[in-house]
Design a protein around this motif. Structure first.
Motif, PDB file in Angstrom:
ATOM      1  N   ARG A 133       0.838  -1.198   0.000  1.00 13.81           N
ATOM      2  CA  ARG A 133       0.000   0.000   0.000  1.00 13.81           C
ATOM      3  C   ARG A 133       0.873   1.247   0.000  1.00 13.81           C
ATOM      4  NH1 ARG A 133      -2.631  -3.995   2.642  1.00 13.81           N
ATOM      5  NH2 ARG A 133      -4.911  -4.039   2.619  1.00 13.81           N
ATOM      6  N   TYR A 134       0.308   2.343  -0.523  1.00 21.78           N
ATOM      7  CA  TYR A 134       1.086   3.577  -0.591  1.00 21.78           C
ATOM      8  C   TYR A 134       0.167   4.786  -0.541  1.00 21.78           C
ATOM      9  CZ  TYR A 134      -0.207   3.005  -5.537  1.00 21.78           C
ATOM     10  OH  TYR A 134      -0.902   2.807  -6.707  1.00 21.78           O
ATOM     11  N   VAL A 135       0.727   5.895  -0.111  1.00 25.35           N
ATOM     12  CA  VAL A 135       0.005   7.157  -0.018  1.00 25.35           C
ATOM     13  C   VAL A 135      -0.106   7.772  -1.409  1.00 25.35           C
ATOM     14  CG1 VAL A 135       0.133   9.534   0.852  1.00 25.35           C
ATOM     15  CG2 VAL A 135       0.703   7.613   2.363  1.00 25.35           C
ATOM     16  N   GLY A 136      -1.290   8.292  -1.722  1.00 30.17           N
ATOM     17  CA  GLY A 136      -1.438   9.114  -2.911  1.00 30.17           C
ATOM     18  C   GLY A 136      -1.993   8.405  -4.127  1.00 30.17           C
ATOM     19  N   ALA A 137      -1.883   9.102  -5.266  1.00 35.49           N
ATOM     20  CA  ALA A 137      -2.509   8.682  -6.516  1.00 35.49           C
ATOM     21  C   ALA A 137      -1.940   7.369  -7.025  1.00 35.49           C
ATOM     22  CB  ALA A 137      -2.323   9.776  -7.574  1.00 35.49           C
ATOM     23  N   GLY A 138      -2.779   6.641  -7.793  1.00 34.87           N
ATOM     24  CA  GLY A 138      -2.376   5.384  -8.390  1.00 34.87           C
ATOM     25  C   GLY A 138      -1.505   5.577  -9.613  1.00 34.87           C
ATOM     26  N   VAL A 139      -1.285   4.473 -10.350  1.00 38.37           N
ATOM     27  CA  VAL A 139      -0.337   4.480 -11.463  1.00 38.37           C
ATOM     28  C   VAL A 139      -0.752   5.463 -12.560  1.00 38.37           C
ATOM     29  CG1 VAL A 139       0.721   3.065 -13.265  1.00 38.37           C
ATOM     30  CG2 VAL A 139       0.340   2.089 -10.989  1.00 38.37           C
ATOM     31  N   LEU A 140      -1.970   5.317 -13.078  1.00 35.55           N
ATOM     32  CA  LEU A 140      -2.401   6.166 -14.189  1.00 35.55           C
ATOM     33  C   LEU A 140      -2.517   7.623 -13.771  1.00 35.55           C
ATOM     34  CD1 LEU A 140      -3.321   6.491 -17.107  1.00 35.55           C
ATOM     35  CD2 LEU A 140      -5.655   5.970 -16.354  1.00 35.55           C
ATOM     36  N   SER A 141      -3.144   7.868 -12.624  1.00 31.67           N
ATOM     37  CA  SER A 141      -3.309   9.251 -12.160  1.00 31.67           C
ATOM     38  C   SER A 141      -1.964   9.926 -11.937  1.00 31.67           C
ATOM     39  CB  SER A 141      -4.109   9.277 -10.857  1.00 31.67           C
ATOM     40  OG  SER A 141      -5.374   8.690 -11.028  1.00 31.67           O
ATOM     41  N   SER A 142      -1.013   9.180 -11.393  1.00 34.16           N
ATOM     42  CA  SER A 142       0.312   9.738 -11.165  1.00 34.16           C
ATOM     43  C   SER A 142       0.995  10.071 -12.482  1.00 34.16           C
ATOM     44  CB  SER A 142       1.171   8.754 -10.363  1.00 34.16           C
ATOM     45  OG  SER A 142       0.628   8.536  -9.076  1.00 34.16           O
ATOM     46  N   ALA A 143       0.856   9.170 -13.458  1.00 35.69           N
ATOM     47  CA  ALA A 143       1.487   9.395 -14.758  1.00 35.69           C
ATOM     48  C   ALA A 143       0.891  10.617 -15.453  1.00 35.69           C
ATOM     49  CB  ALA A 143       1.339   8.158 -15.638  1.00 35.69           C
ATOM     50  N   VAL A 144      -0.423  10.695 -15.495  1.00 32.92           N
ATOM     51  CA  VAL A 144      -1.082  11.816 -16.158  1.00 32.92           C
ATOM     52  C   VAL A 144      -0.843  13.117 -15.399  1.00 32.92           C
ATOM     53  CG1 VAL A 144      -3.317  12.766 -16.833  1.00 32.92           C
ATOM     54  CG2 VAL A 144      -2.829  10.353 -17.226  1.00 32.92           C
ATOM     55  N   GLY A 145      -0.812  13.034 -14.066  1.00 31.14           N
ATOM     56  CA  GLY A 145      -0.590  14.228 -13.261  1.00 31.14           C
ATOM     57  C   GLY A 145       0.805  14.790 -13.388  1.00 31.14           C
ATOM     58  N   THR A 146       1.741  13.989 -13.899  1.00 30.95           N
ATOM     59  CA  THR A 146       3.110  14.462 -14.099  1.00 30.95           C
ATOM     60  C   THR A 146       3.328  15.011 -15.498  1.00 30.95           C
ATOM     61  OG1 THR A 146       3.864  12.805 -12.515  1.00 30.95           O
ATOM     62  CG2 THR A 146       5.544  13.778 -13.884  1.00 30.95           C
ATOM     63  N   PHE A 302      -9.791  16.865  -9.753  1.00 33.43           N
ATOM     64  CA  PHE A 302      -9.367  15.719  -8.936  1.00 33.43           C
ATOM     65  C   PHE A 302      -9.990  14.432  -9.473  1.00 33.43           C
ATOM     66  CE2 PHE A 302      -9.540  13.064  -5.060  1.00 33.43           C
ATOM     67  CZ  PHE A 302      -8.298  13.288  -4.487  1.00 33.43           C
ATOM     68  N   GLU A 303     -11.279  14.495  -9.786  1.00 35.76           N
ATOM     69  CA  GLU A 303     -11.989  13.310 -10.267  1.00 35.76           C
ATOM     70  C   GLU A 303     -11.698  13.023 -11.734  1.00 35.76           C
ATOM     71  OE1 GLU A 303     -16.019  14.258  -9.120  1.00 35.76           O
ATOM     72  OE2 GLU A 303     -15.760  13.250  -7.157  1.00 35.76           O
ATOM     73  N   ALA A 304     -11.426  14.061 -12.532  1.00 35.56           N
ATOM     74  CA  ALA A 304     -11.099  13.845 -13.947  1.00 35.56           C
ATOM     75  C   ALA A 304      -9.831  13.021 -14.098  1.00 35.56           C
ATOM     76  CB  ALA A 304     -10.942  15.187 -14.665  1.00 35.56           C
ATOM     77  N   LEU A 305      -8.874  13.203 -13.179  1.00 35.75           N
ATOM     78  CA  LEU A 305      -7.630  12.439 -13.202  1.00 35.75           C
ATOM     79  C   LEU A 305      -7.719  11.184 -12.337  1.00 35.75           C
ATOM     80  CD1 LEU A 305      -6.591  14.986 -14.619  1.00 35.75           C
ATOM     81  CD2 LEU A 305      -4.543  14.866 -13.197  1.00 35.75           C
ATOM     82  N   ASP A 306      -8.892  10.968 -11.705  1.00 33.17           N
ATOM     83  CA  ASP A 306      -9.107   9.785 -10.853  1.00 33.17           C
ATOM     84  C   ASP A 306      -8.063   9.715  -9.742  1.00 33.17           C
ATOM     85  OD1 ASP A 306     -10.604   7.582 -10.112  1.00 33.17           O
ATOM     86  OD2 ASP A 306      -9.469   6.177 -11.353  1.00 33.17           O
ATOM     87  N   VAL A 307      -7.788  10.856  -9.128  1.00 31.82           N
ATOM     88  CA  VAL A 307      -6.751  10.942  -8.095  1.00 31.82           C
ATOM     89  C   VAL A 307      -7.249  10.306  -6.800  1.00 31.82           C
ATOM     90  CG1 VAL A 307      -5.253  12.497  -6.783  1.00 31.82           C
ATOM     91  CG2 VAL A 307      -5.878  13.058  -9.138  1.00 31.82           C
ATOM     92  N   GLU A 308      -6.329   9.699  -6.065  1.00 40.72           N
ATOM     93  CA  GLU A 308      -6.623   9.173  -4.732  1.00 40.72           C
ATOM     94  C   GLU A 308      -5.709   9.861  -3.728  1.00 40.72           C
ATOM     95  OE1 GLU A 308      -7.539   4.553  -5.174  1.00 40.72           O
ATOM     96  OE2 GLU A 308      -5.886   5.184  -6.466  1.00 40.72           O
ATOM     97  N   GLY A 309      -6.160   9.942  -2.502  1.00 45.23           N
ATOM     98  CA  GLY A 309      -5.334  10.503  -1.439  1.00 45.23           C
ATOM     99  C   GLY A 309      -5.379  12.007  -1.386  1.00 45.23           C
TER     100      GLY A 309
END
Length: 370
Positions: A133-146, A302-309
């Motif tokens: 487990r980890y804090v913050g956004a998942g794989v896709l959200s993290s990639a798109v958010g960068t 936040f929801e458009a990128l499906d962000v978590e955390g």
């Protein structure tokens, strides 16, 4: 599970920081604050640094080691004991010549990583494969958010207002720079040139006319071969807001709003203004209509990128009171004086309580498809 497999021990939190990106030192500074805020009576905290060459090491954290120096000196990962994160074993010491030594199961990773090779889904993918487990956004959200290019694509698909831009791919710039110059001309000057996948204002230039464009693109390409040229939001106010994942699957929560106040000697919110001068006002002085727009657009982004955390969402407020989404930061700066924690402190959530909430959200979240 929300507790370790062995009920007799504290949850082990590995704070991972550093990395290979240009934001290595900023990540170290953020991690120092997170480590200091985690309650040692409640958590077994393991600082894990990623060196600029990609090695994972146990990082001894002494007082002030992971902090910005008095003259702006930047910290770096300096640990020597190499470790690896392996499925079923957790952290394992892997120093050459030594018998591998299992340090034990990791219950949650707090990836205090900024930029490529950490915030961009690469580390998140590794953690998913290791079933950690980890804090913050998942794989896709993290990639798109960068990646500011794909982030804008998703924003536009979700009907969110953004500034017009021109994408500069490396082959396009090398083969037909004249076409890029022509496309930028259509945006009208001034423009901002920025690396598509970097942060902390590294590599960003304000360009006031065509004579400055080539040099600005080459400067951005020092940090990323893919570059974005974006229309300037002339006479706009810059505001930022924090978003936290709702408890028990509820609606995301928003913080107070900050306004960036850049001194006249800075042409934009550059590194010095951001980290050395801390130019902002919390709470921002905004009329109710703008506050409502910012709240609504922050949750939608936040929801458009499906962000978590967690995320910080940045906006431009134009002179006609229209609000445009600038970007989403899925792992914003995390020192006690960084914008994201300050926004939540203004909203009644202290820095230690914010860290605690993020760790608990991570502990309560399953890995894998969800």
């Amino acid at each position: 599970m929300s507790s370790p497999s062995d009920p007799g021990r504290k949850p082990r939190v590995a704070v991972v920081f550093g990395g290979r990106s240009s934001e290595h030192s900023i990540s170290c500074i953020s991690a120092g604050s997170v480590i200091a805020a985690l309650d040692p009576e409640k958590y077994d905290v393991v600082p894990v640094g990623i060196a600029p060459d990609g090695r994972w090491v146990l990082e001894p954290v002494d007082e002030g080691q992971l902090a910005l120096g008095p003259a702006g000196e930047l910290p770096s990962v300096t640990g020597k004991t190499e470790v690896a994160l392996t499925p079923g074993q957790g952290l394992v010491v892997t120093d050459p010549g030594d018998v591998p030594n299992v340090l034990g199961e990791v219950d949650v990773v707090f990836p205090v990583m900024h930029g490529p090779w950490g915030q961009d889904g690469t580390l998140q993918g590794l953690l998913e494969m290791a079933d950690v487990r980890y804090v913050g956004a998942g794989v896709l959200s993290s990639a798109v958010g960068t990646d500011k290019h794909f982030m804008k694509q998703l924003f536009m698909a979700a009907g969110l207002p953004v500034l017009p831009y021109v994408l500069v791919r490396p082959r396009q710039w090398e083969r037909d720079p004249a076409a890029i110059r022509e496309a930028v001309e259509a945006l009208d000057y001034p423009v901002f040139v920025k690396p598509a996948r970097a942060g902390s204002s590294f590599g960003i230039s304000r360009v006031d006319d065509a004579s400055q464009l080539d040099e600005a693109i080459e400067e951005a390409r020092r940090y990323d071969p893919k570059v974005l040229v974006e229309s300037a939001a002339t006479n706009a106010r810059e505001v930022e807001i924090g978003v936290l994942q709702g408890l028990d699957g509820g609606v995301p929560e928003v913080s107070a709003i900050a306004e960036i106040t850049v001194a006249p000697e800075h042409s934009f919110y550059d590194f010095e203004a951001k980290y050395l001068e801390q130019s902002y006002r919390i709470p921002a002085s905004l009329n109710e209509d703008i506050v409502e727009q910012v709240h609504d657009l922050a949750v939608r982004a936040f929801e458009a990128l499906d962000v978590e955390g967690l995320a910080r969402v940045d906006f431009f407020v134009l002179p006609d009171n229209r609000v445009l989404v600038n970007e989403v930061e899925t792992m914003p700066g995390f020192t006690a004086t960084s914008m994201f924690p300050l926004l939540w402190q203004e909203s009644g959530l202290s820095y230690p309580a914010l860290i605690e909430r993020l760790v608990q959200l991570a502990l309560d979240r399953e890995t894998g498809l969800r």
